[in-house]
Design an enzyme around this catalytic site. Structure first.
Site, PDB file in Angstrom:
ATOM      1  N   PRO A   1       0.820  -1.226   0.000  1.00  8.39           N
ATOM      2  CA  PRO A   1       0.000   0.000   0.000  1.00  8.39           C
ATOM      3  C   PRO A   1       0.850   1.271   0.000  1.00  8.39           C
ATOM      4  O   PRO A   1       2.010   1.253   0.415  1.00  8.39           O
ATOM      5  CB  PRO A   1      -0.788  -0.110   1.300  1.00  8.39           C
ATOM      6  CG  PRO A   1      -0.713  -1.531   1.688  1.00  8.39           C
ATOM      7  CD  PRO A   1       0.558  -2.078   1.149  1.00  8.39           C
TER       8      PRO A   1
ATOM      9  N   VAL B   1       3.638   2.748   2.877  1.00  9.58           N
ATOM     10  CA  VAL B   1       4.087   1.674   3.755  1.00  9.58           C
ATOM     11  C   VAL B   1       5.619   1.683   3.929  1.00  9.58           C
ATOM     12  O   VAL B   1       6.158   1.080   4.858  1.00  9.58           O
ATOM     13  CB  VAL B   1       3.570   0.327   3.169  1.00  9.58           C
ATOM     14  CG1 VAL B   1       4.440  -0.170   2.030  1.00  9.58           C
ATOM     15  CG2 VAL B   1       3.419  -0.698   4.236  1.00  9.58           C
TER      16      VAL B   1
ATOM     17  N   ARG C   1       8.837  15.402  -7.178  1.00 10.91           N
ATOM     18  CA  ARG C   1       8.702  15.924  -5.794  1.00 10.91           C
ATOM     19  C   ARG C   1      10.032  16.532  -5.372  1.00 10.91           C
ATOM     20  O   ARG C   1      11.086  16.160  -5.921  1.00 10.91           O
ATOM     21  CB  ARG C   1       8.367  14.777  -4.829  1.00 10.91           C
ATOM     22  CG  ARG C   1       6.953  14.262  -4.966  1.00 10.91           C
ATOM     23  CD  ARG C   1       6.712  13.108  -3.974  1.00 10.91           C
ATOM     24  NE  ARG C   1       5.435  12.454  -4.231  1.00 10.91           N
ATOM     25  CZ  ARG C   1       5.168  11.187  -3.944  1.00 10.91           C
ATOM     26  NH1 ARG C   1       6.079  10.412  -3.392  1.00 10.91           N
ATOM     27  NH2 ARG C   1       3.984  10.675  -4.198  1.00 10.91           N
TER      28      ARG C   1
ATOM     29  N   ARG D   1       4.570  12.277   5.854  1.00 11.13           N
ATOM     30  CA  ARG D   1       5.330  12.527   4.630  1.00 11.13           C
ATOM     31  C   ARG D   1       4.990  13.888   4.023  1.00 11.13           C
ATOM     32  O   ARG D   1       5.786  14.479   3.307  1.00 11.13           O
ATOM     33  CB  ARG D   1       5.050  11.399   3.626  1.00 11.13           C
ATOM     34  CG  ARG D   1       6.014  11.370   2.494  1.00 11.13           C
ATOM     35  CD  ARG D   1       5.871  10.113   1.653  1.00 11.13           C
ATOM     36  NE  ARG D   1       4.602  10.065   0.932  1.00 11.13           N
ATOM     37  CZ  ARG D   1       4.248   9.072   0.116  1.00 11.13           C
ATOM     38  NH1 ARG D   1       5.040   8.038  -0.057  1.00 11.13           N
ATOM     39  NH2 ARG D   1       3.089   9.101  -0.509  1.00 11.13           N
TER      40      ARG D   1
ATOM     41  N   ARG E   1      -5.834   7.545  -0.793  1.00 10.33           N
ATOM     42  CA  ARG E   1      -4.740   6.590  -0.547  1.00 10.33           C
ATOM     43  C   ARG E   1      -5.046   5.698   0.649  1.00 10.33           C
ATOM     44  O   ARG E   1      -4.800   4.491   0.621  1.00 10.33           O
ATOM     45  CB  ARG E   1      -3.425   7.336  -0.309  1.00 10.33           C
ATOM     46  CG  ARG E   1      -2.826   7.818  -1.619  1.00 10.33           C
ATOM     47  CD  ARG E   1      -1.467   8.429  -1.428  1.00 10.33           C
ATOM     48  NE  ARG E   1      -1.030   9.059  -2.671  1.00 10.33           N
ATOM     49  CZ  ARG E   1       0.017   8.678  -3.385  1.00 10.33           C
ATOM     50  NH1 ARG E   1       0.768   7.681  -3.000  1.00 10.33           N
ATOM     51  NH2 ARG E   1       0.336   9.310  -4.500  1.00 10.33           N
TER      52      ARG E   1
HETATM   53  N1  LIG Z   1      10.118   1.848   9.269  1.00 11.97           N
HETATM   54  C1  LIG Z   1       9.769   3.126   9.178  1.00 11.97           C
HETATM   55  N2  LIG Z   1       9.605   3.844  10.313  1.00 11.97           N
HETATM   56  C2  LIG Z   1       9.248   5.126  10.257  1.00 11.97           C
HETATM   57  N3  LIG Z   1       9.006   5.813   9.129  1.00 11.97           N
HETATM   58  C3  LIG Z   1       9.134   5.166   7.959  1.00 11.97           C
HETATM   59  C4  LIG Z   1       9.509   3.790   7.926  1.00 11.97           C
HETATM   60  N4  LIG Z   1       9.544   3.407   6.640  1.00 11.97           N
HETATM   61  C5  LIG Z   1       9.200   4.483   5.904  1.00 11.97           C
HETATM   62  N5  LIG Z   1       8.952   5.543   6.686  1.00 11.97           N
HETATM   63  C6  LIG Z   1       8.512   6.879   6.275  1.00 11.97           C
HETATM   64  O1  LIG Z   1       7.155   6.740   5.844  1.00 11.97           O
HETATM   65  C7  LIG Z   1       6.884   7.632   4.750  1.00 11.97           C
HETATM   66  C8  LIG Z   1       6.356   6.817   3.574  1.00 11.97           C
HETATM   67  O2  LIG Z   1       7.412   6.004   3.087  1.00 11.97           O
HETATM   68  P1  LIG Z   1       7.683   5.795   1.519  1.00 11.97           P
HETATM   69  O3  LIG Z   1       7.554   7.088   0.795  1.00 11.97           O
HETATM   70  O4  LIG Z   1       8.924   5.021   1.405  1.00 11.97           O
HETATM   71  O5  LIG Z   1       6.393   4.905   1.196  1.00 11.97           O
HETATM   72  P2  LIG Z   1       5.972   4.248  -0.201  1.00 11.97           P
HETATM   73  O6  LIG Z   1       5.439   2.905   0.155  1.00 11.97           O
HETATM   74  O7  LIG Z   1       7.106   4.293  -1.136  1.00 11.97           O
HETATM   75  O8  LIG Z   1       4.786   5.225  -0.633  1.00 11.97           O
HETATM   76  P3  LIG Z   1       4.167   5.516  -2.106  1.00 11.97           P
HETATM   77  O9  LIG Z   1       3.701   4.203  -2.626  1.00 11.97           O
HETATM   78  O10 LIG Z   1       3.040   6.451  -1.806  1.00 11.97           O
HETATM   79  O11 LIG Z   1       5.249   6.165  -2.901  1.00 11.97           O
HETATM   80  C9  LIG Z   1       8.181   8.324   4.426  1.00 11.97           C
HETATM   81  O12 LIG Z   1       8.161   9.599   5.040  1.00 11.97           O
HETATM   82  C10 LIG Z   1       9.239   7.430   5.065  1.00 11.97           C
HETATM   83  O13 LIG Z   1      10.396   8.143   5.432  1.00 11.97           O
END
Ligand SMILES: Nc1ncnc2c1ncn2[C@@H]1O[C@H](COP(=O)(O)OP(=O)(O)OP(=O)(O)O)[C@@H](O)[C@H]1O
Length: 286
Positions: free
Chosen positions: A100, A103, A131, A225, A236
Site C-alpha cells: 500500500p 508503507v 517531488r 510525509r 490513498r
Molecule cells: N520503518 C519506518 N519507520 C518510520 N518511518 C518510515 C519507515 N519506513 C518508511 N517511513 C517513512 O514513511 C513515509 C512513507 O514512506 P515511503 O515514501 O517510502 O512509502 P511508499 O510505500 O514508497 O509510498 P508511495 O507508494 O506512496 O510512494 C516516508 O516519510 C518514510 O520516510
C-alpha cells in the site's frame, strides 16, 4: 552361487565384481584418460564406487601428504576429482516489491540499495510531477504524458498503469540489459502493477508485499510525509485498506515496523539469499 545371487540382486554383470586393472589418472603424466567421454566416465565411477574393491593401498592419513592421498583416492575410485564447480551460479532474479501507499517501499529500497550489491533497481517512467529532492533518472524518468504514451505505442514498457492520475511504467530494455550482466532486478510497483506482473511472470519472479505493522501507523506515515493533499490522503488511505487483502497473491511479506526499517531491509536480504540458494531456480525471461 552367492555371488551370482548378489549380482542379480544388484542388477550387475558378474564382471563388475572383479578387481579393475590399475588405471591411475592425472596428475601422473603420460597416461591416457580412462574414457574419452568424461561425463560418462564420472557417472559410471559414481555408480560403482562403493562396490569397487580398492586396488591400491591408500596411505595413512596422518603420514601421507595431501596430494599423495588425493592421488591414491583417485586411483582407488578409478577417476580423477574434478575441479569444476559442483553447482551452477544462480539465475538472475526479478524481485517485485509492492504494498500500500506510504508503507515504506521507497525507504526500504533506498536502504537496500546502500547495503546490497548486484541489484539493479529499475527506474520507472512516470508522467507525475517531480517531488522536492527527487532526481530525474534516479528516482524516476520524469516524462510528459505524450512522451509516456509514445513509449506505450512502441511497446517499450513491460507494464504500465494510471496511478492516482499519473502514468507509471516499467521500461523493458533496462531490465534486459541488467539481467544480461548478471544483476538481480528490483521492481517497485503498486498493487495493480504487481497483479499484472504476476500474470506476465507467473512463478518465475519473486513477489514481496511490504506492510506496516498496523493501519494507524500506515496513516501516520502518510500524514508525516506531507506529500498529499487531504483529498489525495483520503483516497490513498481508503485504497490501502483494500490493498492489504491482496497479500495472498505474493510470495513473501515484509513488515516494515515503525523505527525498524533496518529489520525490514535484513528480511529482504534474507529472502534474496534464500531465493539464490533454491535448488529449483526461478527463470524469468523478458
Ligand atoms: N520503518 C519506518 N519507520 C518510520 N518511518 C518510515 C519507515 N519506513 C518508511 N517511513 C517513512 O514513511 C513515509 C512513507 O514512506 P515511503 O515514501 O517510502 O512509502 P511508499 O510505500 O514508497 O509510498 P508511495 O507508494 O506512496 O510512494 C516516508 O516519510 C518514510 O520516510
Amino acid at each position: 552361487m552367492f555371488r551370482r545371487f548378489l549380482c542379480t540382486f544388484l542388477h550387475l554383470q558378474p564382471l563388475i565384481l572383479r578387481p579393475k586393472p590399475f588405471k591411475p589418472t592425472s596428475p601422473i603424466p603420460n597416461l591416457k584418460p580412462i574414457s574419452p567421454f568424461p561425463q560418462i566416465r564420472r557417472l559410471s565411477s559414481q555408480m560403482g564406487d562403493f562396490r569397487r574393491p580398492i586396488s591400491v593401498p591408500i596411505p595413512a592419513v596422518e603420514k601421507a601428504g595431501r596430494s599423495e592421498l588425493l592421488r591414491a583416492l583417485e586411483t582407488s575410485l578409478g577417476s580423477g576429482f574434478s575441479p569444476d564447480p559442483l553447482w551452477h551460479n544462480p539465475n538472475p532474479l526479478i524481485i517485485v516489491v509492492s504494498g500500500p501507499s506510504g508503507v515504506g517501499k521507497d525507504a526500504l529500497i533506498k536502504k537496500l540499495r546502500e547495503t546490497r550489491e548486484g541489484l539493479h533497481f529499475v527506474v520507472t517512467a512516470t508522467s507525475r510531477e517531480m517531488r522536492p529532492g527527487e532526481v530525474h533518472g534516479k528516482d524516476y524518468y520524469f516524462v510528459s504524458k505524450d512522451e509516456f504514451l509514445g513509449m506505450v505505442e512502441r511497446d517499450e514498457l513491460l507494464e504500465y498503469a494510471l496511478v492516482y492520475g499519473d502514468y507509471k511504467g516499467i521500461p523493458k530494455q533496462q531490465i534486459r540489459e541488467f539481467m544480461a550482466r548478471g544483476f538481480d532486478i528490483v521492481l517497485r510497483v503498486d498493487i495493480q502493477g504487481a497483479e499484472t506482473l504476476r500474470k506476465i511472470f507467473g512463478q518465475s519472479a519473486v513477489f514481496v508485499f511490504v506492510m506496516a505493522e498496523s493501519e494507524v501507523k500506515l496513516v501516520e506515515r502518510l500524514i508525516g510525509r506531507k506529500t498529499e493533499t487531504k483529498e489525495a490522503l483520503l483516497v490513498r488511505v481508503a485504497t490501502a485498506r483494500e490493498e492489504v487483502k491482496h497479500v495472498k497473491n505474493f510470495d513473501y511479506v515484509v513488515v516494515n515496523a515503525e523505527g525498524k526499517l533496518d529489520n525490514a531491509v535484513k528480511l529482504m536480504e534474507s529472502i534474496i539469499d534464500a531465493e539464490k540458494a533454491k535448488v529449483l531456480q526461478r527463470n524469468a525471461v523478458i
